[in-house]
Motif scaffolding. Structure first.
Motif, mmCIF file in Angstrom:
data_model
loop_
_atom_site.group_PDB
_atom_site.id
_atom_site.type_symbol
_atom_site.label_atom_id
_atom_site.label_comp_id
_atom_site.label_asym_id
_atom_site.label_seq_id
_atom_site.Cartn_x
_atom_site.Cartn_y
_atom_site.Cartn_z
ATOM 1 N N GLY A 171 -1.067 -0.644 -1.913
ATOM 2 C CA GLY A 171 -0.054 0.375 -1.654
ATOM 3 C C GLY A 171 0.494 0.359 -0.250
ATOM 4 O O GLY A 171 1.115 1.348 0.180
ATOM 5 N N TRP A 182 0.967 -1.339 -5.953
ATOM 6 C CA TRP A 182 1.329 -0.005 -5.449
ATOM 7 C C TRP A 182 0.224 0.990 -5.832
ATOM 8 O O TRP A 182 -0.507 0.802 -6.823
ATOM 9 C CB TRP A 182 2.638 0.470 -6.073
ATOM 10 N N LYS A 183 0.146 2.056 -5.022
ATOM 11 C CA LYS A 183 -0.707 3.171 -5.421
ATOM 12 C C LYS A 183 -0.105 3.814 -6.669
ATOM 13 O O LYS A 183 1.119 3.943 -6.781
ATOM 14 C CB LYS A 183 -0.784 4.219 -4.311
ATOM 15 N N TYR A 239 -4.462 1.283 -8.676
ATOM 16 C CA TYR A 239 -3.297 0.513 -8.189
ATOM 17 C C TYR A 239 -2.683 -0.257 -9.391
ATOM 18 O O TYR A 239 -3.413 -0.749 -10.244
ATOM 19 C CB TYR A 239 -3.705 -0.480 -7.101
ATOM 20 N N LEU A 295 4.193 3.803 -2.046
ATOM 21 C CA LEU A 295 4.089 2.643 -1.161
ATOM 22 C C LEU A 295 4.314 3.110 0.273
ATOM 23 O O LEU A 295 5.314 3.797 0.569
ATOM 24 C CB LEU A 295 5.131 1.582 -1.518
#
Length: 704
Positions: free
Chosen positions: A30, A51-52, A69, A96
């Motif tokens: 992220g 990404w988270k 993620y 992000l």
């Protein structure tokens, strides 16, 4: 490869270049460090990586700890499943954190379509595509990409709230693009512009094939390929950057998805019909018809049900598409092995198209984002098709050249044949019958009209024929006839028959043409005699008889043997008149009724010669002798004595034989070669002794 193909391929590669962004560092956990990224070069960054992800959450705090993620681009229902959305339905938030250079700059974020709906949040800015919600009822789907600009330095957090309840696929199938505002906007503009340019180029390519079909309507492949191009051109704005929204901002999402799916089926069946047109009967028509029925069913089915239902079968459609493509590839390979024209180059283009299609199916299944490979493959295939059209056009052109040369050869032979036949049946005869060529003539064709008939023959012919060797007789006859034929033709007449040394010529332009032809024949004969005398041969004398009247021209014979002929009393009478020329010692004799039709009679020296009744006729005919000045001394004397001779003729007709005898003796004394005067002297002397009855009419009866 044609210039047109090169232009289209150049556009395709330019499109590819415009879609590319600079190689970017991957997102990890992220986070993304762009502090050293060369934004000033005009490059943009594809925000790809892990990404988270916060499933089933919106309004996530900026400092929240991510439970998991997810890769971007990727789909929620992609295996291995990490999103928690088994069927791709649900909602969640992507986060992000980006590290930026220390100086403040204007950045831009662009997110292409997210299938249904999203909200993009960065700093104090946000925008939506559709309306993301927690349920299907609270979600409004949209396939439109969005972008906005923001001022930032040091760091920036980007959050993307995504919801999907209307499509099989959820998540982020495309990576967001980040960079300086100008760079990102240029990227978006280039994408949209090239999509429109590609649409226009493919549309024109399709239009070109339609025009080709309308000019050569037997080329079905041109019609189907033109239709294929038009459908493909319409499809482009509905895929990729979805430029359709620039033209129709409020277009329904259902229609956009339907156009994207339905166009694939239509393109498939059009391509199949195109192949069938290019290589007829090589693919079973029943298979094409079955597939066409299936496509029609799917088109109607897609209109009735919702996208969330029929998109569930996307994998099935993709598998069927691959099976269909493999089957078609096998058939095309069989065409190559059989040596069909253009099959090799077409198969090569099809392989390129197949690779692009399979790669796009793989990306769609794996959620790897959009690819321009299929469009490049299509344009390469367009180049192949253009090459085939060029090759076939070149072959057609060569065939036309060969056919033209063959036609010219046949036409030349036809002309030569017609010219050859014209020597047997004159062209003028066909014209009188209303026929264009000898091939149109049929047994019984006829035409009735007023015609002037001219007979000409040599007085000494048989004497000469019997005095020369057998092998020279035909040469002598043709030598003479070869001189008088042109005299007839140049005076608008034509020779209908050769009867030994005699000719029968027809004139349709009035008596003056026939008299002029007769004069020319006599002059030509004088020239011929000069040559004969130098070789010690006897001179020739020709007598010409002319008469005008109604005449029937036609074709006589039977189915296996035709002959042109003229049937009329006019023919018989002109022949009899010609037979009198030797008896009177006259070069040209004309019936007086015909002579009176001459338009310039005052310019013709002539004298009335006799009232006669020829063999086979009860009617009397007054004949006149046409005189030719300066052709010989005898003719000049006849012109000089003309009035005295005609006065004696009228005395003779009144049975005043004393006065007539005196006149004829005076004419004969002046011109001892005047046979007509000598004949009348003998008649007058006879009738003075024998006397005449009350039925005296002055008519001379000739039995020959």
């Amino acid at each position: 490869m044609t210039r047109q193909t090169l232009i289209y391929l150049s556009i395709a590669f330019l499109a590819t270049a415009c879609r590319m962004v600079a190689p970017s560092p991957q997102v990890h956990s992220g986070e993304l460090d762009l502090r050293t990224f060369p934004f000033e070069s005009g490059s943009a960054v594809a925000l790809q990586g892990d990404w988270k992800y916060f499933p089933e959450e919106f309004d996530v705090p900026s400092d929240a700890t991510a439970p998991t993620y997810l890769p971007v681009p990727a789909l929620w229902n992609q295996l291995p499943l990490r999103s928690g959305a088994v069927d791709g339905k649900g909602f969640g938030t992507y986060v992000l954190d980006i590290k930026l250079p220390e100086e403040t700059q204007i950045y831009s974020v662009y997110l292409p379509e997210v299938r249904t709906a999203f909200r993009l949040i960065a700093g104090n800015r946000s925008l939506v595509s559709g309306v993301p919600g927690h349920t299907k009822e609270t979600t409004t789907p949209s396939a439109q990409g969005q972008s906005f600009t923001i001022s930032a330095k040091d760091k920036l957090q980007i959050r993307i709230e995504v919801s999907n309840f209307h499509h099989k696929e959820g998540g982020l199938p495309n990576a967001p693009v980040f960079g300086l505002a100008e760079s990102v906007q240029n990227y978006i503009l280039a994408q949209s512009t090239m999509d429109l340019a590609l649409t226009g180029a493919i549309f024109m390519f399709g239009l070109y094939h339609f025009i080709l079909f309308f000019y050569r309507n037997k080329q079905r492949e041109a019609f189907y390929f033109g239709f294929f191009c038009l459908v493909f051109a319409v499809r482009i704005p509905f895929i990729g950057s979805k430029t359709i929204y620039a033209m129709f901002p409020n277009i329904p999402w259902d229609l956009v998805i339907y156009a994207e799916y339905a166009s694939v089926f239509v393109l498939g069946i059009l391509f199949l019909w195109f192949v069938d047109g290019l290589f007829p009967r090589f693919i079973d028509t029943k298979i094409i018809l079955y597939f066409s029925a299936y496509v029609q069913f799917m088109l109607v089915y897609g209109l009735i049900i919702k996208p969330e239902v029929y998109t569930q079968f996307e994998v099935v459609f993709q598998v069927l598409g691959i099976v269909y493509a493999v089957f078609l590839g096998i058939r095309l390979y069989q065409m190559v092995t059989k040596g069909l024209p253009d099959a090799g180059i077409f198969f090569l283009g099809y392989l390129i198209l197949f690779v692009g299609f399979v790669y796009d199916v793989f990306l769609a299944y794996s959620g790897g984002g959009d690819s321009t490979l299929s469009q490049i493959a299509v344009f390469l295939f367009f180049g192949v098709q253009s090459t085939i059209v060029t090759l076939r056009t070149a072959r057609t052109f060569r065939k036309k050249i060969l056919l033209k040369e063959e036609f010219e050869t046949i036409n030349e032979q036809f002309i030569l044949t017609n010219r050859f036949y014209a020597k047997f049946i004159p062209r003028d005869f066909l014209t009188h019958l209303g026929k264009e060529s000898i091939e149109e003539v049929r047994l019984g064709d006829s035409s009735e009209r007023e015609i002037t008939v001219l007979f000409a023959d040599i007085w000494e012919y048989w004497d000469i024929i019997y005095s020369i060797p057998l092998e020279n007789r035909m040469l002598f006859t043709n030598s003479y006839l070869g001189r008088i034929g042109p005299c007839v033709r140049k005076n608008n007449g034509f020779i209908d028959k050769y009867i030994g040394s005699a000719i029968m010529a027809l004139f349709d332009g009035g008596i003056q043409n026939s008299i002029k032809a007769a004069e020319d024949i006599q002059w030509e004969l004088e020239k011929y005699n000069e040559r004969r005398i130098t070789f010690g041969y006897l001179p020739l004398h020709a007598g010409i008889g002319i008469h005008s009247g109604d005449t029937m021209l036609g074709i006589l014979g039977e189915e296996e043997r035709f002959e042109s002929t003229v049937i009329s009393d006019t023919v018989n009478l002109s022949s009899r008149i010609q037979g009198l020329t030797k008896k009177y010692g006259a070069r040209i004799l004309v019936s007086l009724t015909s002579l009176m039709l001459h338009e310039d009679l005052d310019t013709i020296p002539y004298r009335i010669l006799d009232f006669v009744r020829v063999k086979g006729k009860q009617e009397t005919v007054m004949i006149a002798e046409v005189l030719i000045p300066d052709i010989d001394a005898i003719s000049n004397k006849k012109i000089e004595n003309r009035e005295q001779f005609e006065a004696a003729i009228f005395d003779y007709e009144r049975a005043d034989f004393v006065s007539a005898l005196e006149g004829f003796r005076a004419v004969f004394a002046n011109n001892p070669e005047d046979l007509a005067a000598q004949i009348y002297i003998e008649r007058c002397e006879y009738y003075q002794t024998a006397g005449v009855g009350e039925d005296w009419d002055g008519v001379s009866a000739w039995e020959k």
